[in-house]
Design a protein around this motif. Structure first.
Motif, PDB file in Angstrom:
ATOM      1  N   THR A 112       0.841  -1.202   0.000  1.00 13.35           N
ATOM      2  CA  THR A 112       0.000   0.000   0.000  1.00 13.35           C
ATOM      3  C   THR A 112       0.874   1.248   0.000  1.00 13.35           C
ATOM      4  OG1 THR A 112      -0.097   0.151   2.410  1.00 13.35           O
ATOM      5  CG2 THR A 112      -1.810  -1.181   1.322  1.00 13.35           C
ATOM      6  N   VAL A 113       0.239   2.379  -0.235  1.00 16.06           N
ATOM      7  CA  VAL A 113       0.941   3.667  -0.200  1.00 16.06           C
ATOM      8  C   VAL A 113       1.609   3.856   1.154  1.00 16.06           C
ATOM      9  CG1 VAL A 113       0.602   6.173  -0.218  1.00 16.06           C
ATOM     10  CG2 VAL A 113      -0.520   4.747  -1.946  1.00 16.06           C
TER      11      VAL A 113
ATOM     12  N   LEU B 222       3.983   9.434  -3.499  1.00 14.22           N
ATOM     13  CA  LEU B 222       3.277   8.678  -2.467  1.00 14.22           C
ATOM     14  C   LEU B 222       2.753   9.590  -1.366  1.00 14.22           C
ATOM     15  CD1 LEU B 222       5.499   5.485  -2.169  1.00 14.22           C
ATOM     16  CD2 LEU B 222       3.342   5.768  -3.405  1.00 14.22           C
ATOM     17  N   HIS B 223       3.498  10.643  -1.032  1.00 17.91           N
ATOM     18  CA  HIS B 223       3.005  11.602  -0.039  1.00 17.91           C
ATOM     19  C   HIS B 223       1.740  12.289  -0.536  1.00 17.91           C
ATOM     20  CE1 HIS B 223       5.567  11.665   3.442  1.00 17.91           C
ATOM     21  NE2 HIS B 223       6.655  11.614   2.684  1.00 17.91           N
TER      22      HIS B 223
ATOM     23  N   ALA C 230      -5.717   8.449  -0.569  1.00 22.65           N
ATOM     24  CA  ALA C 230      -5.750   7.022  -0.920  1.00 22.65           C
ATOM     25  C   ALA C 230      -4.620   6.269  -0.218  1.00 22.65           C
ATOM     26  CB  ALA C 230      -5.641   6.861  -2.432  1.00 22.65           C
ATOM     27  N   PRO C 231      -4.591   6.306   1.115  1.00 22.15           N
ATOM     28  CA  PRO C 231      -3.476   5.686   1.840  1.00 22.15           C
ATOM     29  C   PRO C 231      -3.399   4.166   1.695  1.00 22.15           C
ATOM     30  CG  PRO C 231      -5.181   6.340   3.365  1.00 22.15           C
ATOM     31  CD  PRO C 231      -5.565   6.886   2.018  1.00 22.15           C
ATOM     32  N   LEU C 232      -4.508   3.531   1.384  1.00 18.72           N
ATOM     33  CA  LEU C 232      -4.515   2.078   1.273  1.00 18.72           C
ATOM     34  C   LEU C 232      -4.519   1.589  -0.173  1.00 18.72           C
ATOM     35  CD1 LEU C 232      -6.931   1.180   4.207  1.00 18.72           C
ATOM     36  CD2 LEU C 232      -4.429   1.302   4.204  1.00 18.72           C
ATOM     37  N   ALA C 233      -4.298   2.513  -1.104  1.00 22.75           N
ATOM     38  CA  ALA C 233      -4.212   2.116  -2.514  1.00 22.75           C
ATOM     39  C   ALA C 233      -2.987   1.233  -2.709  1.00 22.75           C
ATOM     40  CB  ALA C 233      -4.117   3.354  -3.397  1.00 22.75           C
TER      41      ALA C 233
ATOM     42  N   LEU D  69       0.139  -0.413  -4.827  1.00 22.87           N
ATOM     43  CA  LEU D  69       1.087   0.119  -5.799  1.00 22.87           C
ATOM     44  C   LEU D  69       0.748  -0.344  -7.212  1.00 22.87           C
ATOM     45  CD1 LEU D  69       4.465  -0.041  -3.869  1.00 22.87           C
ATOM     46  CD2 LEU D  69       2.804   1.815  -4.017  1.00 22.87           C
ATOM     47  N   ALA D  70       0.129  -1.506  -7.346  1.00 20.37           N
ATOM     48  CA  ALA D  70      -0.297  -1.979  -8.666  1.00 20.37           C
ATOM     49  C   ALA D  70      -1.263  -0.978  -9.297  1.00 20.37           C
ATOM     50  CB  ALA D  70      -0.955  -3.347  -8.553  1.00 20.37           C
ATOM     51  N   GLU D  71      -2.172  -0.424  -8.494  1.00 19.56           N
ATOM     52  CA  GLU D  71      -3.124   0.565  -8.991  1.00 19.56           C
ATOM     53  C   GLU D  71      -2.408   1.848  -9.421  1.00 19.56           C
ATOM     54  OE1 GLU D  71      -6.738   0.907  -6.369  1.00 19.56           O
ATOM     55  OE2 GLU D  71      -5.517  -0.443  -5.155  1.00 19.56           O
ATOM     56  N   ILE D  72      -1.413   2.237  -8.658  1.00 20.75           N
ATOM     57  CA  ILE D  72      -0.679   3.459  -8.948  1.00 20.75           C
ATOM     58  C   ILE D  72       0.123   3.305 -10.235  1.00 20.75           C
ATOM     59  CG2 ILE D  72       1.164   4.976  -8.102  1.00 20.75           C
ATOM     60  CD1 ILE D  72       0.016   4.170  -5.248  1.00 20.75           C
TER      61      ILE D  72
END
Length: 105
Positions: A22-23, A57-58, A64-67, A69-72
């Motif tokens: 996650t982020v 990420l900041h 979206a703190p629980l997004a 990294l695949a989504e990003i």
């Protein structure tokens, strides 16, 4: 190819992130290791998938703190593709004020 033991140790201790991180967890890893950017690798074969920076990420952590990294990485790839597509629109389309062609999925 023969690799030195020093090289193998560096690779074994490389700091990486995974698509399911996650982020917030990625920011924790970066803080712990003093990194400003880290690669995201596939957990099965170690293939490089992309990289994320502490700065981006900041920005994401506030909404979206629980997004994952695949989504990003997916969003970054789509944004990059849209930029390339917009840059390849013919000048005649801009003169006629027609919208650029969109990819259909």
């Amino acid at each position: 190819m023969c690799r030195s033991p020093e090289f193998e140790m560096l690779v074994a201790h490389a700091v990486t992130l995974f698509p399911e991180d996650t982020v917030l967890s990625a920011l924790q890893v970066m803080h712990r290791h003093g990194a400003h950017a880290l690669p995201v690798v596939d957990g099965r074969d170690g293939a490089w998938l992309g990289e994320v920076s502490q700065h981006e990420l900041h920005r994401l952590s506030s909404f979206a703190p629980l997004a994952r990294l695949a989504e990003i990485l997916t969003a970054k790839a789509l944004a990059s593709t849209e930029e390339k597509t917009a840059a390849s629109v013919p000048a005649s389309a801009l003169l006629l004020h027609t919208p650029p062609p969109r990819w259909l999925h």
